[in-house]
Design an enzyme around this catalytic site. Structure first.
Site, PDB file in Angstrom:
ATOM      1  N   ASN A   1      62.710 -17.376 -64.522  1.00 58.41           N
ATOM      2  CA  ASN A   1      61.323 -17.022 -64.805  1.00 58.41           C
ATOM      3  C   ASN A   1      60.729 -18.096 -65.720  1.00 58.41           C
ATOM      4  O   ASN A   1      61.026 -18.125 -66.906  1.00 58.41           O
ATOM      5  CB  ASN A   1      61.300 -15.637 -65.489  1.00 58.41           C
ATOM      6  CG  ASN A   1      59.915 -15.232 -65.946  1.00 58.41           C
ATOM      7  OD1 ASN A   1      58.914 -15.806 -65.501  1.00 58.41           O
ATOM      8  ND2 ASN A   1      59.849 -14.250 -66.826  1.00 58.41           N
ATOM      9  N   TRP A   2      59.896 -18.958 -65.119  1.00 60.49           N
ATOM     10  CA  TRP A   2      59.365 -20.089 -65.900  1.00 60.49           C
ATOM     11  C   TRP A   2      58.141 -19.720 -66.735  1.00 60.49           C
ATOM     12  O   TRP A   2      57.568 -20.574 -67.402  1.00 60.49           O
ATOM     13  CB  TRP A   2      59.034 -21.249 -64.956  1.00 60.49           C
ATOM     14  CG  TRP A   2      60.264 -21.912 -64.388  1.00 60.49           C
ATOM     15  CD1 TRP A   2      61.558 -21.660 -64.730  1.00 60.49           C
ATOM     16  CD2 TRP A   2      60.309 -22.937 -63.393  1.00 60.49           C
ATOM     17  NE1 TRP A   2      62.409 -22.474 -64.008  1.00 60.49           N
ATOM     18  CE2 TRP A   2      61.667 -23.261 -63.178  1.00 60.49           C
ATOM     19  CE3 TRP A   2      59.330 -23.618 -62.652  1.00 60.49           C
ATOM     20  CZ2 TRP A   2      62.072 -24.238 -62.259  1.00 60.49           C
ATOM     21  CZ3 TRP A   2      59.732 -24.588 -61.742  1.00 60.49           C
ATOM     22  CH2 TRP A   2      61.085 -24.892 -61.552  1.00 60.49           C
ATOM     23  N   LYS A   3      57.711 -18.491 -66.642  1.00 60.42           N
ATOM     24  CA  LYS A   3      56.549 -18.017 -67.430  1.00 60.42           C
ATOM     25  C   LYS A   3      55.367 -18.992 -67.261  1.00 60.42           C
ATOM     26  O   LYS A   3      55.049 -19.338 -66.146  1.00 60.42           O
ATOM     27  CB  LYS A   3      56.956 -17.810 -68.880  1.00 60.42           C
ATOM     28  CG  LYS A   3      58.246 -16.976 -68.961  1.00 60.42           C
ATOM     29  CD  LYS A   3      58.541 -16.388 -70.294  1.00 60.42           C
ATOM     30  CE  LYS A   3      59.893 -15.684 -70.242  1.00 60.42           C
ATOM     31  NZ  LYS A   3      60.171 -14.814 -71.352  1.00 60.42           N
TER      32      LYS A   3
ATOM     33  N   HIS B   1      57.359  -6.932 -66.147  1.00 63.46           N
ATOM     34  CA  HIS B   1      57.974  -7.699 -67.247  1.00 63.46           C
ATOM     35  C   HIS B   1      57.415  -7.186 -68.575  1.00 63.46           C
ATOM     36  O   HIS B   1      56.223  -6.893 -68.680  1.00 63.46           O
ATOM     37  CB  HIS B   1      57.673  -9.193 -67.087  1.00 63.46           C
ATOM     38  CG  HIS B   1      58.520 -10.048 -67.974  1.00 63.46           C
ATOM     39  ND1 HIS B   1      58.260 -10.184 -69.312  1.00 63.46           N
ATOM     40  CD2 HIS B   1      59.633 -10.776 -67.725  1.00 63.46           C
ATOM     41  CE1 HIS B   1      59.181 -10.967 -69.850  1.00 63.46           C
ATOM     42  NE2 HIS B   1      60.022 -11.348 -68.910  1.00 63.46           N
TER      43      HIS B   1
ATOM     44  N   GLU C   1      66.252  -5.459 -69.288  1.00 70.48           N
ATOM     45  CA  GLU C   1      65.875  -6.441 -70.296  1.00 70.48           C
ATOM     46  C   GLU C   1      65.405  -5.728 -71.569  1.00 70.48           C
ATOM     47  O   GLU C   1      64.233  -5.339 -71.660  1.00 70.48           O
ATOM     48  CB  GLU C   1      64.710  -7.293 -69.790  1.00 70.48           C
ATOM     49  CG  GLU C   1      64.998  -8.079 -68.549  1.00 70.48           C
ATOM     50  CD  GLU C   1      64.121  -9.317 -68.481  1.00 70.48           C
ATOM     51  OE1 GLU C   1      64.665 -10.420 -68.527  1.00 70.48           O
ATOM     52  OE2 GLU C   1      62.887  -9.175 -68.436  1.00 70.48           O
TER      53      GLU C   1
ATOM     54  N   GLY D   1      63.296 -13.653 -75.345  1.00 69.15           N
ATOM     55  CA  GLY D   1      62.722 -14.807 -76.040  1.00 69.15           C
ATOM     56  C   GLY D   1      63.021 -14.855 -77.529  1.00 69.15           C
ATOM     57  O   GLY D   1      62.402 -15.624 -78.260  1.00 69.15           O
TER      58      GLY D   1
ATOM     59  N   SER E   1      67.339 -13.591 -73.562  1.00 68.76           N
ATOM     60  CA  SER E   1      67.977 -14.657 -74.345  1.00 68.76           C
ATOM     61  C   SER E   1      69.321 -15.139 -73.794  1.00 68.76           C
ATOM     62  O   SER E   1      70.200 -15.540 -74.547  1.00 68.76           O
ATOM     63  CB  SER E   1      68.138 -14.226 -75.810  1.00 68.76           C
ATOM     64  OG  SER E   1      66.862 -14.107 -76.410  1.00 68.76           O
TER      65      SER E   1
ATOM     66  N   GLY F   1      64.686 -16.722 -68.753  1.00 68.34           N
ATOM     67  CA  GLY F   1      63.407 -17.342 -69.080  1.00 68.34           C
ATOM     68  C   GLY F   1      63.611 -18.707 -69.715  1.00 68.34           C
ATOM     69  O   GLY F   1      63.864 -19.709 -69.041  1.00 68.34           O
ATOM     70  N   GLY F   2      63.542 -18.755 -71.051  1.00 67.34           N
ATOM     71  CA  GLY F   2      63.572 -20.001 -71.823  1.00 67.34           C
ATOM     72  C   GLY F   2      64.632 -21.001 -71.391  1.00 67.34           C
ATOM     73  O   GLY F   2      64.319 -22.195 -71.188  1.00 67.34           O
TER      74      GLY F   2
HETATM   75  P1  PGA Z   1      64.356 -15.229 -72.118  1.00 68.13           P
HETATM   76  O1  PGA Z   1      63.332 -14.495 -71.136  1.00 68.13           O
HETATM   77  O2  PGA Z   1      65.540 -15.619 -71.289  1.00 68.13           O
HETATM   78  O3  PGA Z   1      63.589 -16.398 -72.625  1.00 68.13           O
HETATM   79  O4  PGA Z   1      64.708 -14.254 -73.181  1.00 68.13           O
HETATM   80  C1  PGA Z   1      63.782 -13.508 -70.278  1.00 68.13           C
HETATM   81  C2  PGA Z   1      62.685 -13.091 -69.348  1.00 68.13           C
HETATM   82  O5  PGA Z   1      61.672 -13.744 -69.201  1.00 68.13           O
HETATM   83  O6  PGA Z   1      62.785 -12.074 -68.709  1.00 68.13           O
END
Ligand code: PGA
Length: 279
Positions: free
Chosen positions: A9-11, A100, A198, A204, A241, A262-263
Site C-alpha cells: 500500500n503506497w498511500k 483502511h 491491522e 505507521g 509496521s 505500507g511504509g
Molecule cells: P505501515 O502501513 O506498514 O506503514 O504501518 C500499513 C498499512 O498501510 O496498512
C-alpha cells in the site's frame, strides 16, 4: 492457500510516476518466483503506468466508490473526485483495499459506507481487502517484547485486552459485512474476500503487534467468519509496521496468510529484504 499474499500500500507516495515505476521494478524482480502472490496498490494517479509495467504482480487500489459508474442511480447524484469501480476494472485493478483505518479515522469513513463499498466491489467481481483493527485502548502494548528481543519475560497484552480487541473485531466485521448472505456465499465470497487485521495503533507507528497476539486474533476472525459463511479457506493478513526485520516473527505462523505493508514497501532496501524473506 499456504502461499503468502503481500499487498503493498503506497498511500500517497512516491511523488512521481518515475519513482513509482522504479519501485515496481524491484517488486517485479522478485515476483517471478511462484512462492508468493504480490499486489501493488499505487496511488490511483499512477495505476495505469504501474499496471503497464508489471507482469507478475497484480494491480490493486487503495479505495473505490460504491457505485459502478460513480453516479448512484437511486439518488441521481454524481460524486466529485471519487473513483468508480468501472474505471478500476478498466485499468485491470484486481484487488481493492476497503476500510483502511486512515480513511475510517481521519476521513470519517463509516461502517455503513464501507459496507456499501464491500458489496459493490464483490458484485463487480473484484477482490476486497477489508481492513479491520482495534484502536489503542485495548491493546497499547505495555512493552513490545519482540522489539526488545525479550519476549519470554514481557507481558504484552492482558487477556482482558485481547478479549476487548476480539469483541471489537466481531462488531466491526458484522457491520462491514452486513447483507452478505449465505445464499450468495459462493458467488460473493469464493476467495474474493480477504481480511487484513491491522490494529490501528500499529499502523505507521513502528509499534507492531506481537505476532502471537496477531495470530490469536486472526484465528478468532477465521472462526467467526466460518460460523457465518461456512468458508474455511479465507485469507487473513496482518498489517501494521511490518518491515524487513520484524516480518520474520510473523512468517513462522501458517495462520497468517500474508501482509499489508505500507511504509516499508516504499523503501527499496526494506522492500527487497521483505521480498527475499518471503520468496
Ligand atoms: P505501515 O502501513 O506498514 O506503514 O504501518 C500499513 C498499512 O498501510 O496498512
Amino acid at each position: 492457500m499456504n502461499k503468502k499474499l503481500l499487498i503493498f500500500n503506497w498511500k500517497s507516495a512516491p511523488a512521481t510516476v518515475g519513482a513509482a515505476i522504479k519501485l515496481a521494478r524491484t517488486t517485479e524482480n522478485y515476483s517471478k518466483s511462484s512462492r508468493v502472490d504480490i499486489v501493488i496498490a499505487p496511488p490511483f494517479l499512477f495505476t495505469e503506468e504501474v499496471g503497464k509495467f508489471i507482469k507478475k504482480a497484480k494491480l490493486g487500489s487503495q479505495d473505490v466508490f460504491w457505485s459502478a459508474s460513480g453516479r448512484t442511480p437511486a439518488d441521481k447524484i454524481s460524486y466529485t473526485g471519487e473513483i468508480s469501480l468501472r474505471q478500476e476494472k478498466n485499468l485491470k485493478v484486481k484487488h481493492v483495499i476497503i476500510g483502511h483505518s486512515e480513511r475510517r479515522r481521519l476521513l470519517k469513513e463509516t461502517d455503513a459506507m464501507i459496507n456499501k463499498k464491500v458489496l459493490a466491489t464483490l458484485k463487480a467481481g473484484l477482490k476486497v481487502i477489508l481492513c479491520v483493527g482495534e484502536p489503542a485502548r485495548a491493546s497499547a502494548p505495555l512493552k513490545n517484547a519482540e522489539q526488545t528481543q525479550n519476549y519470554a519475560d514481557t507481558k504484552i497484552r492482558t487477556t482482558t485486552n485481547l478479549k476487548w480487541a476480539k469483541n471489537y473485531m466481531k462488531k466491526q466485521l458484522e457491520k462491514d459485512l452486513k447483507n452478505i448472505s449465505l445464499n450468495s456465499k459462493s458467488y460473493i465470497l469464493n476467495s474474493r474476500l480477504i481480511i487484513a487485521y491491522e490494529p490501528i495503533w500499529a499502523i505507521g507507528t513502528g509499534n507492531y503487534c506481537n505476532s502471537k497476539d496477531a495470530v490469536e486474533i486472526i484465528k478468532f476472525i477465521k472462526k467467526i467468519l466460518d460460523l457465518r459463511f461456512k468458508i474455511q479457506d479465507l485469507r487473513i493478513l496482518y498489517g501494521g509496521s511490518i518491515n524487513g526485520q520484524n516480518i520474520k516473527n510473523f512468517l513462522q505462523y501458517d495462520e497468517i496468510n500474508g501482509f499489508l505493508i505500507g511504509g516499508a514497501s516504499l523503501k527499496p532496501k526494506e522492500l527487497s529484504t521483505i521480498l527475499r524473506l518471503t520468496n
